[in-house]
Design an enzyme around this catalytic site. Structure first.
Site, PDB file in Angstrom:
ATOM      1  N   HIS A 275       0.854  -0.998  -0.046  1.00 45.57           N
ATOM      2  CA  HIS A 275       0.061  -0.042   0.006  1.00 45.57           C
ATOM      3  C   HIS A 275       0.754   1.216   0.079  1.00 45.57           C
ATOM      4  O   HIS A 275       1.666   1.490   0.988  1.00 45.57           O
ATOM      5  CB  HIS A 275      -0.663  -0.037   1.295  1.00 45.57           C
TER       6      HIS A 275
ATOM      7  N   TYR B 205      -8.765   6.153   7.095  1.00 50.00           N
ATOM      8  CA  TYR B 205      -8.834   6.556   8.588  1.00 50.00           C
ATOM      9  C   TYR B 205      -9.791   7.615   8.552  1.00 50.00           C
ATOM     10  O   TYR B 205      -9.488   8.928   8.140  1.00 50.00           O
ATOM     11  CB  TYR B 205      -7.294   7.084   9.092  1.00 50.00           C
TER      12      TYR B 205
ATOM     13  N   PRO C 296      -4.052   0.627  18.991  1.00 50.48           N
ATOM     14  CA  PRO C 296      -3.961   0.110  17.778  1.00 50.48           C
ATOM     15  C   PRO C 296      -3.750   1.076  16.362  1.00 50.48           C
ATOM     16  O   PRO C 296      -3.406   0.929  15.449  1.00 50.48           O
ATOM     17  CB  PRO C 296      -5.240  -0.725  17.448  1.00 50.48           C
TER      18      PRO C 296
ATOM     19  N   LYS D  15       1.065  -0.075  14.820  1.00 50.40           N
ATOM     20  CA  LYS D  15       2.531  -0.172  15.064  1.00 50.40           C
ATOM     21  C   LYS D  15       2.916  -1.437  16.214  1.00 50.40           C
ATOM     22  O   LYS D  15       4.056  -1.769  16.343  1.00 50.40           O
ATOM     23  CB  LYS D  15       2.914   0.852  16.272  1.00 50.40           C
TER      24      LYS D  15
ATOM     25  N   TYR E 188       4.479   6.149   9.693  1.00 54.91           N
ATOM     26  CA  TYR E 188       3.511   5.222   9.410  1.00 54.91           C
ATOM     27  C   TYR E 188       4.128   3.975   8.814  1.00 54.91           C
ATOM     28  O   TYR E 188       4.015   2.664   9.001  1.00 54.91           O
ATOM     29  CB  TYR E 188       2.470   5.662   8.558  1.00 54.91           C
TER      30      TYR E 188
HETATM   31  C1  DHB Z   1      -5.402  -2.518  10.824  1.00 52.09           C
HETATM   32  C2  DHB Z   1      -5.397  -2.190  11.972  1.00 52.09           C
HETATM   33  C3  DHB Z   1      -4.770  -1.031  12.426  1.00 52.09           C
HETATM   34  O1  DHB Z   1      -4.865  -0.841  13.940  1.00 52.09           O
HETATM   35  C4  DHB Z   1      -4.272   0.006  11.499  1.00 52.09           C
HETATM   36  O2  DHB Z   1      -3.963   0.936  12.079  1.00 52.09           O
HETATM   37  C5  DHB Z   1      -4.453  -0.277  10.135  1.00 52.09           C
HETATM   38  C6  DHB Z   1      -4.989  -1.722  10.019  1.00 52.09           C
HETATM   39  C7  DHB Z   1      -5.940  -3.930  10.238  1.00 52.09           C
HETATM   40  O3  DHB Z   1      -6.218  -4.588  11.168  1.00 52.09           O
HETATM   41  O4  DHB Z   1      -5.901  -4.031   9.219  1.00 52.09           O
END
Ligand code: DHB
Length: 399
Positions: free
Chosen positions: A77, A206, A298, A302, A390
Site C-alpha cells: 500500500h 482513517y 492500535p 505499530k 507510518y
Molecule cells: C489494521 C489495524 C490497525 O490498527 C491499523 O492502524 C491499520 C490496519 C488492520 O487490522 O487491518
C-alpha cells in the site's frame, strides 16, 4: 538429562511473532532456543489481529527466508486516506518518503514463522499450562510449566526472554520496585469486525467524524476488516449486522457520496485501548520484548512492527553476549529498543488523539482536530511526518 528438564541457551516465553522471530533469528546465528506458549497453534491463528507491516518488517521476513508468502499474498500500500469533514485526502507514502507498507495480517506472520521453525527443527511447545519463570537474578534462569501431556517440565537457560504479551507472566515476575510503568488509559475502545464484502476503497481509510473514529481496512478481495470507536464496555453481541453497518456508514459518509460495500459480519470483538511502557526492559537474566514490555493503541498498527523491531535488536545483543560469553552485551538492548518504542508511542497517541472523540469534547475540540488534520494534509512537512512514522523509521536510523 533428567526427564522433564530441557537445557538450552535462550528460553523464550511466548510463541507469538516476537518469540518465534527471535527463535528464528537466533537459529540463523547457531544459537539454540526453546519457545513455550500456553495457547495452541489453532488459538493463536484464530485470533484477529492487525494487518499492516512496515517496510522494514517485510524486509526482516524476506531477508531471513520467511518472506515467500508475504511477497505472494501481501499487498503493498503506497498511501492511506485521511477522511474528515466528509472528504478524503490521500497521504502518498511513496512520493513523500519513498516507502510503502504491506497489508498482511499478523496471524499470517505467525503462521509463516511457526512453519519456518517447524521446518528448521525449532523447539516450540504450544498448549502448555501453569507457566512460571524463576531464578531471574541468577545465571541459570528457568521456565517451569506443565507440558501439553500434563507432566511437569523445566527449561533452564542462560538468557530468558519474556515475549508473552501484555498479560503474560514475565513482566509481572519483575518486582514492582525494579520497574516503572508509564501508562495511559483511554476512555474508548475499538469495535472490530470482519465482513464478507469487496473492498470499499483502494487504500485504508482513517476517518474523523462527529460520531467518532472509523477505520476501513482490508484483508482480501472478498473479506474486509473495519473498526469504529466505541465505549470500552460495549457488548459486541448487542450489535446486529444492520446496526453495525448503519454506524459505519454514518461515520464515513460525506459530501463526496462515499459509501461502504456491505456484506455479512463474520467476526466482531471489542479491542482494548491503552499505552504502556515498562522500563527497564531487563531484569537480571530476563529481557522483555514486544507487548510484554510495551503496548500501543492500535491506531497506526505499530504493535507487531515494534515487536519485530525489538527482537531484531535483541537477537544482536543476545548473539554478542553468547558468542563473547559476556552478559554485559545485553545492556545495549533496552536503551536501543526504547528509542523506537517511544517514537511509536508518540505516533500512536498522536494519530489516536487527532482522530477520536473524547467524552466531554466541546465543539472547540472537534474544530481544533479538524485544524490539525488540515495542517497534516495541506502541508508537505505535516504529511511527510505521518508517512515516515507510518511506514516505519528505518532501522539504520533508529536502531
Ligand atoms: C489494521 C489495524 C490497525 O490498527 C491499523 O492502524 C491499520 C490496519 C488492520 O487490522 O487491518
Amino acid at each position: 538429562m533428567p526427564q522433564g528438564l530441557t537445557r538450552t541457551t535462550v528460553g523464550i516465553v511466548g510463541a507469538g511473532p516476537a518469540g518465534l522471530m527471535l527463535s528464528h533469528l537466533l537459529a540463523r546465528r547457531g544459537i539454540a532456543s526453546t519457545v513455550v506458549d500456553h495457547r495452541t497453534r489453532g488459538q493463536i491463528e484464530g485470533t484477529s489481529r492487525a494487518g499492516i507491516l512496515e517496510a522494514d518488517s517485510v524486509r526482516l521476513l524476506t531477508d531471513t527466508g520467511v518472506g515467500d508468502r508475504v511477497l505472494r499474498d501481501g499487498r503493498p500500500h503506497d498511501g492511506i486516506e485521511l477522511r474528515f469533514a466528509g472528504t478524503s485526502h490521500r497521504i502518498d507514502f511513496r512520493a513523500l518518503v519513498g516507502e510503502s507498507v504491506w497489508l498482511y495480517p499478523q496471524t499470517d506472520v505467525f503462521t509463516d514463522l511457526a512453519d519456518a521453525r517447524a521446518r528448521d527443527g525449532g523447539d516450540v511447545r504450544f498448549g502448555i499450562t501453569d507457566t512460571r519463570v524463576t531464578d531471574l537474578l541468577t545465571d541459570r534462569p528457568g521456565i517451569l510449566f506443565t507440558d501439553a501431556d500434563g507432566r511437569p517440565h523445566e527449561v533452564r537457560c542462560d538468557i530468558l526472554v519474556g515475549a508473552d504479551g501484555s498479560h503474560g507472566v514475565c513482566r509481572s515476575a519483575v518486582p514492582e520496585s525494579a520497574r516503572t510503568h508509564y501508562y495511559r488509559a483511554y476512555p474508548y475502545a475499538w469495535f472490530g469486525v470482519l465482513v464478507d464484502a469487496p473492498p470499499s476503497a483502494a487504500e485504508l481509510v482513517y476517518t474523523h467524524s462527529e460520531r467518532g473514529f472509523a477505520l476501513i481496512s482490508q484483508r482480501t478481495e472478498t473479506v474486509q476488516r473495519m473498526y469504529f470507536q466505541c465505549d470500552p464496555a460495549e457488548d459486541p453481541a448487542a450489535w446486529s449486522d444492520d446496526r453495525i453497518w448503519a454506524e459505519l456508514q454514518a461515520r464515513v459518509g460525506g459530501v463526496d457520496g462515499f459509501a461502504l460495500k456491505e456484506g455479512p459480519v463474520t467476526d466482531r470483538s471489542v479491542l482494548p485501548f491503552r499505552s504502556l511502557v515498562c522500563e527497564p526492559m531487563r531484569y537480571g537474566g530476563m529481557l522483555l520484548a514486544g507487548d510484554a514490555a510495551h503496548t500501543v493503541p492500535p491506531t497506526g498498527a505499530k504493535g507487531l512492527n515494534l515487536a519485530l523491531a525489538d527482537v531484531r535488536v535483541l537477537a544482536e545483543a543476545v548473539a554478542e553476549a553468547v558468542l563473547r560469553r559476556d552478559r554485559a552485551a545485553l545492556d545495549s538492548y533496552g536503551p536501543r529498543a526504547l528509542r523506537r518504542v517511544w517514537r511509536a508511542q508518540h505516533f500512536s497517541y498522536w494519530m489516536t488523539s487527532m482522530l477520536h472523540r473524547q467524552p466531554g469534547d466541546t465543539d472547540f475540540d472537534v474544530r481544533r482536530q479538524l485544524g490539525e488534520l488540515a495542517g497534516v494534509v495541506e502541508s508537505a512537512a505535516g504529511s511527510a511526518y505521518l508517512a515516515e512514522a507510518y511506514t516505519g523509521w528505518p532501522a539504520r536510523r533508529v536502531g
